[in-house]
Motif scaffolding. Structure first.
Motif, PDB file in Angstrom:
ATOM      1  N   ILE A  95     -14.816  -3.998   0.568  1.00 31.20           N
ATOM      2  CA  ILE A  95     -13.810  -4.432   0.999  1.00 31.20           C
ATOM      3  C   ILE A  95     -12.999  -4.941   0.153  1.00 31.20           C
ATOM      4  O   ILE A  95     -11.605  -4.429   0.202  1.00 31.20           O
ATOM      5  CB  ILE A  95     -14.784  -5.880   1.823  1.00 31.20           C
ATOM      6  N   GLU A  96     -13.446  -4.765  -0.567  1.00 25.51           N
ATOM      7  CA  GLU A  96     -13.098  -5.441  -2.376  1.00 25.51           C
ATOM      8  C   GLU A  96     -12.169  -3.960  -2.532  1.00 25.51           C
ATOM      9  O   GLU A  96     -11.351  -3.729  -2.998  1.00 25.51           O
ATOM     10  CB  GLU A  96     -14.069  -5.139  -3.686  1.00 25.51           C
ATOM     11  N   ALA A  97     -12.186  -2.263  -2.603  1.00 28.03           N
ATOM     12  CA  ALA A  97     -11.939  -1.388  -2.853  1.00 28.03           C
ATOM     13  C   ALA A  97     -10.571  -1.186  -1.675  1.00 28.03           C
ATOM     14  O   ALA A  97      -9.588  -0.127  -2.344  1.00 28.03           O
ATOM     15  CB  ALA A  97     -13.516  -0.453  -2.250  1.00 28.03           C
ATOM     16  N   SER A  98     -11.224  -1.800  -0.341  1.00 30.66           N
ATOM     17  CA  SER A  98      -9.940  -1.509   0.461  1.00 30.66           C
ATOM     18  C   SER A  98      -8.652  -2.486   0.460  1.00 30.66           C
ATOM     19  O   SER A  98      -6.997  -2.044   0.430  1.00 30.66           O
ATOM     20  CB  SER A  98     -10.232  -1.654   2.036  1.00 30.66           C
ATOM     21  N   ALA A  99      -8.814  -3.509   0.145  1.00 29.49           N
ATOM     22  CA  ALA A  99      -7.744  -4.537  -0.998  1.00 29.49           C
ATOM     23  C   ALA A  99      -7.114  -3.837  -1.998  1.00 29.49           C
ATOM     24  O   ALA A  99      -6.245  -4.132  -2.245  1.00 29.49           O
ATOM     25  CB  ALA A  99      -8.071  -5.762  -0.984  1.00 29.49           C
ATOM     26  N   ALA A 100      -7.667  -3.129  -3.297  1.00 29.68           N
ATOM     27  CA  ALA A 100      -6.921  -2.952  -3.905  1.00 29.68           C
ATOM     28  C   ALA A 100      -6.213  -1.260  -3.434  1.00 29.68           C
ATOM     29  O   ALA A 100      -5.122  -1.113  -3.572  1.00 29.68           O
ATOM     30  CB  ALA A 100      -8.076  -2.074  -4.918  1.00 29.68           C
ATOM     31  N   GLU A 105       0.958  -7.465   0.026  1.00 25.58           N
ATOM     32  CA  GLU A 105       2.279  -7.194   0.380  1.00 25.58           C
ATOM     33  C   GLU A 105       2.664  -5.958   0.198  1.00 25.58           C
ATOM     34  O   GLU A 105       4.595  -5.700   0.644  1.00 25.58           O
ATOM     35  CB  GLU A 105       2.955  -7.617  -1.566  1.00 25.58           C
ATOM     36  N   GLU A 106       2.011  -4.969   0.449  1.00 26.17           N
ATOM     37  CA  GLU A 106       2.907  -4.067   0.225  1.00 26.17           C
ATOM     38  C   GLU A 106       1.997  -3.170   2.458  1.00 26.17           C
ATOM     39  O   GLU A 106       3.262  -2.160   2.705  1.00 26.17           O
ATOM     40  CB  GLU A 106       2.384  -2.604  -0.416  1.00 26.17           C
ATOM     41  N   THR A 107       1.713  -3.852   2.759  1.00 27.66           N
ATOM     42  CA  THR A 107       0.721  -3.479   3.821  1.00 27.66           C
ATOM     43  C   THR A 107       0.574  -4.451   4.974  1.00 27.66           C
ATOM     44  O   THR A 107       0.980  -4.353   6.171  1.00 27.66           O
ATOM     45  CB  THR A 107      -0.365  -2.641   3.323  1.00 27.66           C
ATOM     46  N   ARG A 108       1.412  -5.610   4.320  1.00 30.64           N
ATOM     47  CA  ARG A 108       1.443  -6.864   5.560  1.00 30.64           C
ATOM     48  C   ARG A 108       2.136  -6.463   7.061  1.00 30.64           C
ATOM     49  O   ARG A 108       3.261  -6.272   7.283  1.00 30.64           O
ATOM     50  CB  ARG A 108       2.176  -7.725   4.701  1.00 30.64           C
ATOM     51  N   GLY A 109       1.380  -6.764   7.921  1.00 29.72           N
ATOM     52  CA  GLY A 109       2.261  -5.874   9.225  1.00 29.72           C
ATOM     53  C   GLY A 109       2.055  -4.532   9.677  1.00 29.72           C
ATOM     54  O   GLY A 109       2.719  -4.518  10.522  1.00 29.72           O
TER      55      GLY A 109
END
Ligand SMILES: [Mg+2]
Length: 114
Positions: A95-100, A105-109
């Protein structure tokens, strides 16, 4: 919610009480896991997508989903146990790697790309 260690230990005890350790190996447990994923998929496969969430909360489907999800979880935890994987730690790291990889801020929505 029970933690994965509690589930692993309960499954180990269940297996040991029946002397089923001889049937526990990564390939066999993985195949059992795939079978259980199929049973879970079967419950949802023909539900209209736009109604599936609401229907999943109604009985008897709700109980059946919980049962099959539990089968999947127990075999997944068992597979991790067979392979010496700390599944909780590994999942949190993923999950941490996916967040990185997908900064909010670049992928919201936006649907995830590869
Ligand atoms: Mg099942």
């Amino acid at each position: 919610m029970s933690d994965l260690t509690e589930i692993r230990d309960a499954a180990r005890a269940f297996i040991a009480e029946r002397e089923w350790q001889q049937f526990q190996d990564p390939k066999s447990v993985m195949l059992a896991l795939v079978g259980e994923v199929g049973e879970l998929a079967e419950l949802l496969q023909w539900l209209p997508a736009d109604e599936a969430r609401a229907l999943s909360r109604e009985e008897p489907l709700h109980t059946r989903l919980a049962e099959e999800m539990s089968d999947v979880l127990v075999y997944l935890v068992g597979l991790a146990d067979q392979c010496g994987v700390d599944l909780g730690e590994s999942a949190l790291a993923k999950i941490e790697a996916s967040a990185a990889k997908h900064p909010a801020e670049e992928t919201r929505g936006v649907a995830p790309q590869k």
